[in-house]
Design an enzyme around this catalytic site. Structure first.
Site, PDB file in Angstrom:
ATOM      1  N   ARG A 281       0.824  -1.206   0.000  1.00  0.00           N
ATOM      2  CA  ARG A 281       0.000   0.000   0.000  1.00  0.00           C
ATOM      3  C   ARG A 281       0.861   1.260   0.000  1.00  0.00           C
ATOM      4  NH1 ARG A 281      -3.789   1.258   4.959  1.00  0.00           N
ATOM      5  NH2 ARG A 281      -4.789  -0.732   4.543  1.00  0.00           N
TER       6      ARG A 281
ATOM      7  N   ARG B 122       3.592   7.224  -6.161  1.00  0.00           N
ATOM      8  CA  ARG B 122       3.198   5.923  -6.703  1.00  0.00           C
ATOM      9  C   ARG B 122       4.396   5.208  -7.319  1.00  0.00           C
ATOM     10  NH1 ARG B 122      -1.298   9.310  -8.045  1.00  0.00           N
ATOM     11  NH2 ARG B 122      -3.256   8.582  -7.148  1.00  0.00           N
TER      12      ARG B 122
ATOM     13  N   ASN C 219      -0.921   0.134  -7.724  1.00  0.00           N
ATOM     14  CA  ASN C 219      -0.058   1.258  -8.106  1.00  0.00           C
ATOM     15  C   ASN C 219       1.424   0.936  -8.020  1.00  0.00           C
ATOM     16  OD1 ASN C 219      -1.684   3.454  -8.929  1.00  0.00           O
ATOM     17  ND2 ASN C 219      -2.415   3.710  -6.834  1.00  0.00           N
TER      18      ASN C 219
ATOM     19  N   ARG D  22     -12.693  12.329 -11.035  1.00  0.00           N
ATOM     20  CA  ARG D  22     -12.426  13.396 -10.054  1.00  0.00           C
ATOM     21  C   ARG D  22     -12.525  14.768 -10.728  1.00  0.00           C
ATOM     22  NH1 ARG D  22      -7.504  10.031  -7.591  1.00  0.00           N
ATOM     23  NH2 ARG D  22      -8.512   9.156  -5.746  1.00  0.00           N
TER      24      ARG D  22
ATOM     25  N   HIS E 139      -1.400   7.841 -14.416  1.00  0.00           N
ATOM     26  CA  HIS E 139      -2.310   7.940 -13.272  1.00  0.00           C
ATOM     27  C   HIS E 139      -1.432   8.393 -12.119  1.00  0.00           C
ATOM     28  CE1 HIS E 139      -5.135   7.132 -10.104  1.00  0.00           C
ATOM     29  NE2 HIS E 139      -4.413   6.151  -9.604  1.00  0.00           N
TER      30      HIS E 139
ATOM     31  N   THR F  79      -7.264   5.139  -0.031  1.00  0.00           N
ATOM     32  CA  THR F  79      -8.424   5.440  -0.879  1.00  0.00           C
ATOM     33  C   THR F  79      -9.126   4.114  -1.167  1.00  0.00           C
ATOM     34  OG1 THR F  79      -7.239   5.155  -2.964  1.00  0.00           O
ATOM     35  CG2 THR F  79      -7.234   7.365  -2.011  1.00  0.00           C
TER      36      THR F  79
END
Length: 332
Positions: free
Chosen positions: A99, A106, A138, A169, A193, A248
């Site tokens: 994570r 990222r 990610n 978003r 991303h 998230t």
């Protein structure tokens, strides 16, 4: 005679039929479970399989979902750390991985997750050789490239969730600004991303009215309305949420279900997802970035050729170079 035999008499012996729309989620962390519940609530699968290395957590999450089977159309929910449980999946959603920590980019995550993928991807391929791989972990663009290399799948069957969420978003923030529903606000975030994503200001419109014709400086430095700040909020959005709640989950889960829906229902909808962009928009290297793509039953069937301004194209190439710089250092 058992109670079952007293209650039910068989008319015919049912032949085992494979599931048409089996979906597997690899990784039962926050993103994996948000993806799983989003897929279930949209009735997108006739079987859901969950896989993870953490057996207790996996068992608990599966039981928790199974206890709600009455409220779902999908009553077959299975889970195991053994990948045989994933056999014959239509779509495999990969959310497993280390994570992202608060403040961690990222790209920092990358080699940690490559090593995890070396175990996951061959197992998926073994049991679902015809599946469509949807990579969410990610840094998603690099890991989609890694999944493509490790799987040996054709490029149309390896898709990264990419900027589908970034664009959502962006449209949410546009909607807030104009007091409109996000679906009536059109704008695309492409590229990485993450931190080097590109807002395609030239394509931003509402009801077909190009906002750049109303405000020629939109997205540029001399813009009195400072629209650039909107894109900055998109980029910072995930970091902000991670800072506040630690991770998230909901929006990315809904974004995943949105992509799965287009695939299993063969919708031919256009989404900004991560695909091999070598040879497009001046990108020379073998990198995956998000551009508008058509998704259907076979996976990623077509790519839309965007009309980008020179500045936007330059940013996209720069994004590609950033990713390639990291990719070429990876040990696959």
């Amino acid at each position: 005679m058992s109670t079952q035999e007293k209650l039910i008499s068989h008319v015919m012996k049912e032949e085992p039929v494979g599931c048409r729309n089996k979906v597997t989620v690899v990784g039962v962390g926050m993103v994996g479970m948000a993806s799983a519940i989003s897929v279930l609530l949209k009735d997108l699968c006739d079987e859901l399989a969950l896989v993870d290395v953490m057996e207790d957590k996996l068992k608990g999450e599966a039981m928790d979902l199974q206890h709600g089977a009455l409220f779902l159309k999908t009553h077959k929910i299975v889970a195991d750390k053994d990948y045989s449980v994933t056999a014959n999946s239509k779509v495999v959603v990969v959310t497993a991985g280390a994570r992202q920590q608060e403040g961690e980019s990222r790209l920092n995550l990358v080699q940690r997750n490559v090593n995890i993928f070396k175990f996951i991807i061959p197992n998926i391929v073994k049991y679902s050789p015809n599946c469509i791989l949807l990579v969410v972990s990610n840094p998603v663009d690099i890991l989609t490239y890694v999944a493509w290399k490790l799987s040996g799948f054709p490029r149309h069957r390896v898709i990264g969730s990419g900027t589908n969420l970034d664009s959502a978003r962006f449209r949410h923030l546009m909607g807030e600004k104009f007091h409109l529903h996000p679906s009536s606000c059109h704008g695309w975030i492409v590229g990485e991303h993450g931190d080097s994503s590109v807002a395609v200001w030239s394509g931003v419109n509402i009801a077909g009215v190009s906002l750049q014709t109303l405000n020629p400086n939109m997205g540029a430095d001399g813009d009195s309305e400072n629209w650039k700040e909107l894109h900055k909020k998109v980029v910072d959005g995930a970091y902000e949420v991670i800072k506040l709640k630690g991770y998230t989950s909901w929006a990315i889960g809904m974004s995943v279900a949105d992509l799965v829906e287009s695939i299993v229902k063969n919708l031919h909808k256009v989404h900004p997802v991560s695909t091999l962009v070598q040879g497009m928009h001046g990108v020379k290297d073998e990198v995956f970035l998000s551009i508008p793509c058509v998704l259907g039953n076979s996976g990623l069937t077509d790519v839309i050729h965007m009309t980008l301004k020179p500045e936007e194209e330059k940013q996209l190439v720069k994004s590609a170079e950033t990713l390639w710089g990291v990719q070429k250092e990876l040990t696959l």
